[in-house]
Design an enzyme around this catalytic site. Structure first.
Site, PDB file in Angstrom:
ATOM      1  N   HIS A 191       0.796  -1.229   0.000  1.00  0.00           N
ATOM      2  CA  HIS A 191       0.000   0.000   0.000  1.00  0.00           C
ATOM      3  C   HIS A 191       0.830   1.283   0.000  1.00  0.00           C
ATOM      4  O   HIS A 191       0.397   2.302  -0.518  1.00  0.00           O
ATOM      5  CB  HIS A 191      -1.023  -0.023   1.142  1.00  0.00           C
ATOM      6  CG  HIS A 191      -2.148  -0.934   0.814  1.00  0.00           C
ATOM      7  ND1 HIS A 191      -2.235  -2.204   1.313  1.00  0.00           N
ATOM      8  CD2 HIS A 191      -3.180  -0.783  -0.033  1.00  0.00           C
ATOM      9  CE1 HIS A 191      -3.299  -2.782   0.791  1.00  0.00           C
ATOM     10  NE2 HIS A 191      -3.893  -1.949  -0.023  1.00  0.00           N
ATOM     11  N   GLU A 435     -10.862 -11.083  -5.242  1.00  0.00           N
ATOM     12  CA  GLU A 435      -9.440 -11.072  -4.864  1.00  0.00           C
ATOM     13  C   GLU A 435      -9.035 -12.308  -4.084  1.00  0.00           C
ATOM     14  O   GLU A 435      -7.899 -12.432  -3.647  1.00  0.00           O
ATOM     15  CB  GLU A 435      -9.100  -9.781  -4.108  1.00  0.00           C
ATOM     16  CG  GLU A 435      -9.973  -9.496  -2.903  1.00  0.00           C
ATOM     17  CD  GLU A 435      -9.676  -8.140  -2.265  1.00  0.00           C
ATOM     18  OE1 GLU A 435      -8.594  -7.582  -2.478  1.00  0.00           O
ATOM     19  OE2 GLU A 435     -10.535  -7.651  -1.497  1.00  0.00           O
ATOM     20  N   ASP A 459      -4.222  -8.692  -4.331  1.00  0.00           N
ATOM     21  CA  ASP A 459      -4.413  -9.813  -3.419  1.00  0.00           C
ATOM     22  C   ASP A 459      -4.603 -11.131  -4.167  1.00  0.00           C
ATOM     23  O   ASP A 459      -4.116 -12.174  -3.730  1.00  0.00           O
ATOM     24  CB  ASP A 459      -5.613  -9.555  -2.499  1.00  0.00           C
ATOM     25  CG  ASP A 459      -5.226  -8.633  -1.345  1.00  0.00           C
ATOM     26  OD1 ASP A 459      -4.113  -8.802  -0.799  1.00  0.00           O
ATOM     27  OD2 ASP A 459      -6.009  -7.735  -1.006  1.00  0.00           O
ATOM     28  N   CYS A 506      -9.326  -3.434 -10.369  1.00  0.00           N
ATOM     29  CA  CYS A 506      -8.806  -2.273  -9.644  1.00  0.00           C
ATOM     30  C   CYS A 506      -7.478  -2.580  -8.973  1.00  0.00           C
ATOM     31  O   CYS A 506      -6.934  -1.752  -8.267  1.00  0.00           O
ATOM     32  CB  CYS A 506      -9.829  -1.771  -8.632  1.00  0.00           C
ATOM     33  SG  CYS A 506     -10.247  -3.001  -7.396  1.00  0.00           S
TER      34      CYS A 506
HETATM   35  C1  PEP Z   1      -6.364  -5.625  -4.605  1.00  0.00           C
HETATM   36  O1  PEP Z   1      -6.211  -6.472  -3.720  1.00  0.00           O
HETATM   37  O2  PEP Z   1      -6.019  -5.777  -5.781  1.00  0.00           O
HETATM   38  C2  PEP Z   1      -6.966  -4.323  -4.261  1.00  0.00           C
HETATM   39  C3  PEP Z   1      -7.266  -3.450  -5.203  1.00  0.00           C
HETATM   40  O3  PEP Z   1      -7.159  -4.034  -2.966  1.00  0.00           O
HETATM   41  P1  PEP Z   1      -6.006  -3.566  -1.963  1.00  0.00           P
HETATM   42  O4  PEP Z   1      -4.796  -3.250  -2.788  1.00  0.00           O
HETATM   43  O5  PEP Z   1      -6.521  -2.382  -1.246  1.00  0.00           O
HETATM   44  O6  PEP Z   1      -5.818  -4.768  -1.109  1.00  0.00           O
HETATM   45 MG    MG Z   2      -7.123  -6.281  -1.770  1.00  0.00          MG
END
Ligand code: PEP
Ligand code: MG
Length: 576
Positions: A191, A435, A459, A506
């Protein structure tokens, strides 16, 4: 002599500036018996005074730069420094045990923390435990005469060098002064890297030794190229010139892309795909506008919770969601309910220590357990729906029952608000993140009950390959184009389309040129990415013929054996 490191390119851009080492200093101490306990008590008083001065400065600075909510935490720290129970107990311990101030501070602080943490259902007290831990660290640093780094107080241009950065560390970085960051560990989809991209701070992660090398070099400059992953510590003047040239070239490239800002995303054969942005807070809306996003495909609401000193109220949330919906002028905004856990923590909602936090109590699992928090968020969202085109999605859905439960709670809140005469939209879509591999395999069943899917490759890849997304040692296993991953992605897309539902992505792979050539061929409808990637991908998509990449995608899924096979396959099709 300059030292070259190669890491993982995590956020585009080039910078050269002075290094700012963000490493936790060694706060270990030796326990000692003392004869003159009064002298130790005065040492403690002096350290308390210095801590207080420092905290006042930090608090004032935070108030100016981050706002009074963010500054509140420092006010709480100052209160602890002046808490007669806490400070009195430390002084008593020095006198009773005839031990040095460091030992007494550590003992008493551990006792307080243990007591507060034992109050199982009292989030407020658990939060106090975290504050005491922070304050203890600060006082200890003054007793030991070492300096705690504090990125919020930076007031000159720097490159931050850290072992790792948490999402909340990254959120506090001031773009004006932090020109780039370099870490020892981490991955492209951790993140902090995602946030660096939305803050447009160039970043290289997973360099292994950046902190060590910087430490041995002392006060030096660092050159960072977040496009290639190159880092030079203590660069020569030729190297500085080289990096600066790369920075200029990147700026020219960006200018070229920016001409596409007001265009929609049409492939060479005239097909339209939606390029959407991922955001973390309403502050990111500027980037969304500047980069011509056609929607918001992921609003990570957990940052709203992380930016707040306590659980955000329904009203606070309503305001934030409404602001985002209104500013998008009728374009869709997909808001994801809170995804706390994994690497994202709330100081006021302490989670149990877990061996595998990414596999533990997080996201929808917390929301279904803490219905109070979940319902508050849903009410705020449903009320905000009146002001735009809202999609709500649930993170980390593993089973059909989880989705059904979450959707039923949503429906209950929706019906109640509507019955009470609250203005709400009749067209809210309720979907889910794809995910977790188990859900991806069973996508045909989910497609009957969800309005849309958004594929979270960050994920999905980590869980499918059993490779931590934030661990550079296993980053070679982080393979978006591996046919195993692509088969899951294809199953998700086909299952949604069979039921007449739309499907987006996403995860960070949606902003990856190689992946996009395959995804267009697979028929993915919406591509949501860091806003700063949108124009680059729009420029790429204009060159792609969607019928030609259909064949390519078919091969990538059925014939290819490895991740590398698919890189070659795409590179033969288009010059990337
Ligand atoms: C993902 O897991 O691809 C996602 C978009 O969620 P995050 O990155 O917030 O876990
Ligand atoms: Mg995720």
């Amino acid at each position: 002599m300059s030292e070259h490191l190669k890491g993982i390119a995590a956020s585009d851009g080039v910078a050269v500036a002075k290094a700012y080492l963000l490493v936790q200093p060694d706060l270990s101490f030796t326990k000692k018996s003392v004869d003159d306990y009064k002298k130790e008590q005065s040492r403690l008083d002096e350290a308390l005074k210095q801590s207080q001065n420092e905290l006042e400065k930090i608090k004032n600075h935070a108030e100016k730069t981050l706002g009074s909510d963010e500054a509140q935490v420092f006010e709480a720290h100052i209160m602890i420094l002046n808490d007669p129970d806490f400070i009195g107990a430390i002084k008593q311990e020095i006198e009773d045990q005839k031990e040095n101030a460091e030992a007494a501070l550590s003992n008493i602080s551990n006792n307080f923390i243990a007591t507060f943490e034992a109050m199982k259902d009292n989030d407020y007290m658990k939060e106090r435990a975290a504050d005491i831990r922070d304050v203890t660290k600060r006082v200890m640093s003054h007793l030991l005469k070492v300096t705690l780094p504090d990125p919020t107080m930076i007031n000159e241009e720097v490159v931050i060098v850290a072992e790792d950065l948490s999402p909340s560390d990254t959120a506090q970085l001031n773009r004006k002064y932090v020109k780039a960051f370099v870490t020892d560990v981490g991955g492209r989809t951790a993140h902090s890297a995602i946030m660096a991209r939305s803050l447009e701070i160039p970043a290289v992660v997973g360099t292994d030794t950046a902190t060590k090398v910087t430490q041995t070099k002392g006060d030096v400059k660092i050159a960072v190229n977040g496009i290639t992953g190159d880092v030079v510590i203590d660069p020569t003047s030729e190297e500085v010139a080289e990096f600066e040239q790369a920075g200029k070239d990147f700026a020219i490239q960006k200018d070229e892309w920016s001409k596409l800002k007001n265009e929609s995303t049409i492939t060479a054969d005239g097909k339209h795909f939606i390029l959407a942005a991922n955001i973390g807070t309403p502050k990111d809306l500027t980037g969304v506008k500047e980069n011509g996003a056609e929607a918001i495909g992921l609003y990570r609401t957990e940052f709203l919770y992380m930016d707040s000193a306590e659980l955000p109220t329904e009203e606070d949330q309503f305001k934030a969601y409404r602001e985002v919906l209104e500013s998008m002028d009728g374009k869709q905004v997909v808001v994801r309910t809170m995804d706390i856990g994994g690497d994202k923590h709330l100081p006021y909602l302490p989670l149990p220590e877990e061996q595998n936090p990414f596999l533990g109590y997080r996201a929808i699992r917390i929301s279904l357990d803490r219905e109070d928090i979940f319902r508050t968020q849903l009410r705020a969202l449903i009320r905000a729906s009146y002001y735009g085109k809202l999609g709500i999605m649930f993170p980390m859905i593993a089973t059909v029952n989880e989705f059904k439960k979450a959707r039923a709670i949503y429906q209950d809140e929706y019906d109640k608000l509507k019955a009470a005469g609250t203005p709400v939209s009749d067209e809210i879509e309720v979907g889910m993140m794809m995910e977790i591999p188990a859900a991806a395999v069973l996508a045909d069943k989910f497609a009957k009950i969800a309005d849309f899917f958004s594929i979270g490759t960050n994920d999905l890849i980590q869980y499918s390959m059993a490779a931590d997304r934030g661990n550079d040692r296993v980053s070679y296993l982080y393979q978006p184009y591996n046919p195993a991953i692509l088969r899951l992605v294809k199953n998700i897309i086909d299952s949604a389309h069979n039921e007449g539902k739309w499907v987006g992505m996403c995860g960070e792979a949606a902003g990856d040129p190689i992946m996009d050539c395959i995804l267009i061929g697979l028929g993915l409808d919406e591509y949501s990415m860091s806003a700063t990637s949108i124009l680059k991908i729009r420029s790429l998509m204009k060159k792609i013929d969607s019928s030609k990449v259909k064949e390519l995608a078919e091969k990538a899924v059925t014939e290819s054996v490895t991740n590398e096979d698919n890189i070659q396959l795409v590179k033969k099709y288009i010059n990337l």
